[in-house]
Design a protein around this motif. Structure first.
Motif, mmCIF file in Angstrom:
data_model
loop_
_atom_site.group_PDB
_atom_site.id
_atom_site.type_symbol
_atom_site.label_atom_id
_atom_site.label_comp_id
_atom_site.label_asym_id
_atom_site.label_seq_id
_atom_site.Cartn_x
_atom_site.Cartn_y
_atom_site.Cartn_z
ATOM 1 N N VAL A 84 0.847 -1.197 0.000
ATOM 2 C CA VAL A 84 0.000 0.000 0.000
ATOM 3 C C VAL A 84 0.881 1.244 0.000
ATOM 4 C CG1 VAL A 84 -1.785 1.282 1.219
ATOM 5 C CG2 VAL A 84 -1.814 -1.218 1.263
ATOM 6 N N THR A 85 0.570 2.171 -0.885
ATOM 7 C CA THR A 85 1.270 3.449 -0.942
ATOM 8 C C THR A 85 0.235 4.561 -0.946
ATOM 9 O OG1 THR A 85 2.968 2.402 -2.323
ATOM 10 C CG2 THR A 85 3.013 4.794 -2.149
ATOM 11 N N THR A 86 0.385 5.543 -0.055
ATOM 12 C CA THR A 86 -0.580 6.647 0.021
ATOM 13 C C THR A 86 0.138 7.977 -0.095
ATOM 14 O OG1 THR A 86 -0.466 6.896 2.424
ATOM 15 C CG2 THR A 86 -2.002 5.256 1.572
ATOM 16 N N VAL A 87 -0.595 8.975 -0.561
ATOM 17 C CA VAL A 87 -0.063 10.325 -0.657
ATOM 18 C C VAL A 87 -1.205 11.294 -0.375
ATOM 19 C CG1 VAL A 87 -0.471 10.496 -3.148
ATOM 20 C CG2 VAL A 87 1.285 11.917 -2.091
ATOM 21 N N GLY A 88 -0.912 12.387 0.340
ATOM 22 C CA GLY A 88 -1.951 13.341 0.701
ATOM 23 C C GLY A 88 -1.672 14.722 0.144
ATOM 24 N N VAL A 89 -2.724 15.491 0.004
ATOM 25 C CA VAL A 89 -2.593 16.862 -0.476
ATOM 26 C C VAL A 89 -3.641 17.720 0.230
ATOM 27 C CG1 VAL A 89 -4.037 16.274 -2.459
ATOM 28 C CG2 VAL A 89 -2.728 18.365 -2.494
ATOM 29 N N ASP A 90 -3.231 18.898 0.705
ATOM 30 C CA ASP A 90 -4.146 19.796 1.389
ATOM 31 C C ASP A 90 -5.228 20.263 0.430
ATOM 32 O OD1 ASP A 90 -4.856 22.810 2.250
ATOM 33 O OD2 ASP A 90 -4.336 21.615 4.005
ATOM 34 N N VAL A 91 -6.429 20.456 0.934
ATOM 35 C CA VAL A 91 -7.576 20.801 0.098
ATOM 36 C C VAL A 91 -7.391 22.125 -0.628
ATOM 37 C CG1 VAL A 91 -8.871 22.001 1.881
ATOM 38 C CG2 VAL A 91 -10.098 20.834 0.043
ATOM 39 N N ASP A 92 -6.565 23.023 -0.091
ATOM 40 C CA ASP A 92 -6.380 24.328 -0.715
ATOM 41 C C ASP A 92 -5.375 24.302 -1.864
ATOM 42 O OD1 ASP A 92 -8.163 25.566 0.998
ATOM 43 O OD2 ASP A 92 -6.631 25.781 2.539
ATOM 44 N N SER A 214 -11.629 -0.556 1.535
ATOM 45 C CA SER A 214 -11.004 0.722 1.225
ATOM 46 C C SER A 214 -10.326 1.242 2.489
ATOM 47 C CB SER A 214 -12.062 1.708 0.728
ATOM 48 O OG SER A 214 -12.634 1.247 -0.478
ATOM 49 N N PRO A 215 -9.658 2.391 2.423
ATOM 50 C CA PRO A 215 -9.029 2.940 3.630
ATOM 51 C C PRO A 215 -10.008 2.986 4.808
ATOM 52 C CG PRO A 215 -8.371 4.201 1.715
ATOM 53 C CD PRO A 215 -9.399 3.220 1.236
ATOM 54 N N ILE A 216 -9.599 2.461 5.937
ATOM 55 C CA ILE A 216 -10.485 2.313 7.087
ATOM 56 C C ILE A 216 -10.768 3.669 7.730
ATOM 57 C CG2 ILE A 216 -10.718 1.253 9.362
ATOM 58 C CD1 ILE A 216 -8.886 -0.965 8.394
ATOM 59 N N GLY A 217 -12.031 3.925 8.031
ATOM 60 C CA GLY A 217 -12.409 5.111 8.770
ATOM 61 C C GLY A 217 -12.322 6.406 7.984
ATOM 62 N N GLN A 218 -12.196 6.323 6.678
ATOM 63 C CA GLN A 218 -12.082 7.529 5.876
ATOM 64 C C GLN A 218 -13.319 7.679 4.997
ATOM 65 O OE1 GLN A 218 -9.673 8.847 7.080
ATOM 66 N NE2 GLN A 218 -8.238 7.228 7.643
ATOM 67 N N SER A 219 -13.504 8.873 4.500
ATOM 68 C CA SER A 219 -14.612 9.141 3.587
ATOM 69 C C SER A 219 -14.126 8.915 2.158
ATOM 70 C CB SER A 219 -15.101 10.589 3.768
ATOM 71 O OG SER A 219 -15.541 10.795 5.089
ATOM 72 N N VAL A 220 -14.391 7.744 1.637
ATOM 73 C CA VAL A 220 -13.933 7.396 0.295
ATOM 74 C C VAL A 220 -14.826 8.080 -0.737
ATOM 75 C CG1 VAL A 220 -13.516 5.536 -1.342
ATOM 76 C CG2 VAL A 220 -13.011 5.204 1.086
ATOM 77 N N ILE A 221 -14.208 8.870 -1.586
ATOM 78 C CA ILE A 221 -14.951 9.577 -2.625
ATOM 79 C C ILE A 221 -15.051 8.731 -3.886
ATOM 80 C CG2 ILE A 221 -14.995 11.653 -4.072
ATOM 81 C CD1 ILE A 221 -13.418 13.063 -1.848
ATOM 82 N N ARG A 222 -13.944 8.161 -4.299
ATOM 83 C CA ARG A 222 -13.924 7.314 -5.488
ATOM 84 C C ARG A 222 -12.963 6.151 -5.276
ATOM 85 N NH1 ARG A 222 -15.919 9.906 -10.232
ATOM 86 N NH2 ARG A 222 -16.468 12.094 -9.857
ATOM 87 N N SER A 238 -7.652 4.431 -4.726
ATOM 88 C CA SER A 238 -8.674 5.051 -3.889
ATOM 89 C C SER A 238 -8.407 6.546 -3.753
ATOM 90 C CB SER A 238 -8.701 4.414 -2.492
ATOM 91 O OG SER A 238 -8.964 3.032 -2.559
ATOM 92 N N PHE A 239 -9.504 7.300 -3.672
ATOM 93 C CA PHE A 239 -9.440 8.743 -3.456
ATOM 94 C C PHE A 239 -10.369 9.033 -2.292
ATOM 95 C CE2 PHE A 239 -11.018 13.033 -5.302
ATOM 96 C CZ PHE A 239 -10.214 13.734 -4.422
ATOM 97 N N TYR A 240 -9.825 9.576 -1.181
ATOM 98 C CA TYR A 240 -10.635 9.775 0.013
ATOM 99 C C TYR A 240 -10.276 11.095 0.683
ATOM 100 C CZ TYR A 240 -6.467 7.435 1.925
ATOM 101 O OH TYR A 240 -5.184 7.075 2.226
ATOM 102 N N PHE A 241 -11.092 11.475 1.643
ATOM 103 C CA PHE A 241 -10.991 12.799 2.278
ATOM 104 C C PHE A 241 -10.964 12.641 3.790
ATOM 105 C CE2 PHE A 241 -12.900 16.840 3.787
ATOM 106 C CZ PHE A 241 -12.007 17.724 3.208
ATOM 107 N N LEU A 242 -10.051 13.363 4.438
ATOM 108 C CA LEU A 242 -9.963 13.372 5.896
ATOM 109 C C LEU A 242 -10.618 14.647 6.436
ATOM 110 C CD1 LEU A 242 -6.233 12.264 6.386
ATOM 111 C CD2 LEU A 242 -8.273 10.824 6.275
ATOM 112 N N PRO A 243 -11.820 14.544 6.977
ATOM 113 C CA PRO A 243 -12.516 15.750 7.462
ATOM 114 C C PRO A 243 -11.749 16.481 8.563
ATOM 115 C CG PRO A 243 -14.034 13.896 7.254
ATOM 116 C CD PRO A 243 -12.667 13.345 7.090
ATOM 117 N N ALA A 244 -11.071 15.742 9.431
ATOM 118 C CA ALA A 244 -10.399 16.368 10.574
ATOM 119 C C ALA A 244 -9.287 17.313 10.138
ATOM 120 C CB ALA A 244 -9.840 15.293 11.500
#
Length: 272
Positions: A84-92, A214-222, A238-244
């Motif tokens: 598993v490889t993940t990468v994040g990007v700030d919403v702005d 899918s990623p556990i505990g996350q809001s999966v968008i696609r 997977s494409f997901y969003f971290l509300p926190a």
């Protein structure tokens, strides 16, 4: 409009990941037997395979026994590991060039992790022989010849670390006619000091499966999957969003298990 943007970003993520993984996987698809895990099996559990380990006995007597001559079947248990490889990007952050660079970084990290899993099987402890041991400055035609004859198959290919690959065709000598000659920079996970190998189809067996969740505990968008044809595996995206933290994240994942098959179909090149 936002939905169009996220959809475009996800498609771009899959496209860049597929392109990078396809290039990196090119050598292995010709050499490793790949098969999906049985749909009734749990990906996290070891895969149990049964394959022909020896051919039938040839009968040359005047009175052959037509009931004899069965092939030998060997059961193999293959541990499955999640890659598993993940990468994040700030919403702005703008979904432009910077994001695409992150996509490529994610795919390259995934490709390295997959290669390390594949290389983990190529060790002398698993029965593979060493064809040559030599440093890059001293790697010459005689060592390449040893690699060439070590696997007597017209489908054999050779994969070399960059410093060895660079010496394949200097002006002083020419490489034998392998079916394919590849360069690879990643050798972590294999035999100690592994810098190359000669291999033919059937030298190893690779089993793959898509993660069931899918990623556990996350809001999966696609979420989707794509095929890496050169290696013959399906990778989940997977494409997901971290509300926190208001962060968008992308992930690539696949389960892989690999085991030695015909150990005479591959030999190792080591750096002394």
């Amino acid at each position: 409009m936002a939905n169009d943007t996220t959809g475009l970003a996800f498609e771009n993520f899959i496209q860049r990941s597929s392109t990078i993984l396809t290039k990196v996987a090119a050598p292995w698809g010709k050499l490793i037997r790949t098969m999906p895990l049985d749909k009734n099996k749990t990906p996290g559990q070891p895969a149990k395979l049964f394959y022909v380990s020896e051919g039938p006995t040839a009968q040359t007597s005047a009175n052959p026994d037509w009931k004899d001559g069965s092939c030998g079947i060997t059961p193999v248990s293959i541990p499955m590991k999640a890659v598993v490889t993940t990468v994040g990007v700030d919403v702005d952050l703008n979904l432009g060039l910077t994001t695409q660079m992150l996509f490529e970084a994610c795919a390259r990290a995934q490709s390295v992790a997959i290669q390390e899993q594949i290389l983990s099987v190529f060790k002398t402890a698993n029965g593979y022989a060493t064809a040559a041991t030599v440093t890059a400055p001293n790697f010459g035609s005689q060592d390449f010849d040893k690699m060439f004859v070590s696997v007597p198959s017209p489908e054999r290919a050779i994969i070399l670390a960059p410093e060895y690959f660079a010496k394949v065709r200097p002006l002083s000598w020419f490489a034998p006619n392998f079916d394919s000659v590849y360069e690879q920079s990643t050798w972590t996970g294999g035999e100690t000091h592994l810098v190359g190998l000669t291999a033919a189809p059937g030298c190893a067996i690779l089993v793959y499966a898509k993660p069931e969740i899918s990623p556990i505990g996350q809001s999966v968008i696609r979420s989707s999957s794509f095929n890496v044809p050169q290696l013959g595996i399906d990778v989940s995206a997977s494409f997901y969003f971290l509300p926190a933290t208001r962060e968008m994240r992308f992930a690539l994942s696949v389960y892989i298990g690999i085991a030695p098959a015909d150990t005479t179909a591959a030999t190792l090149l080591l750096s002394s």
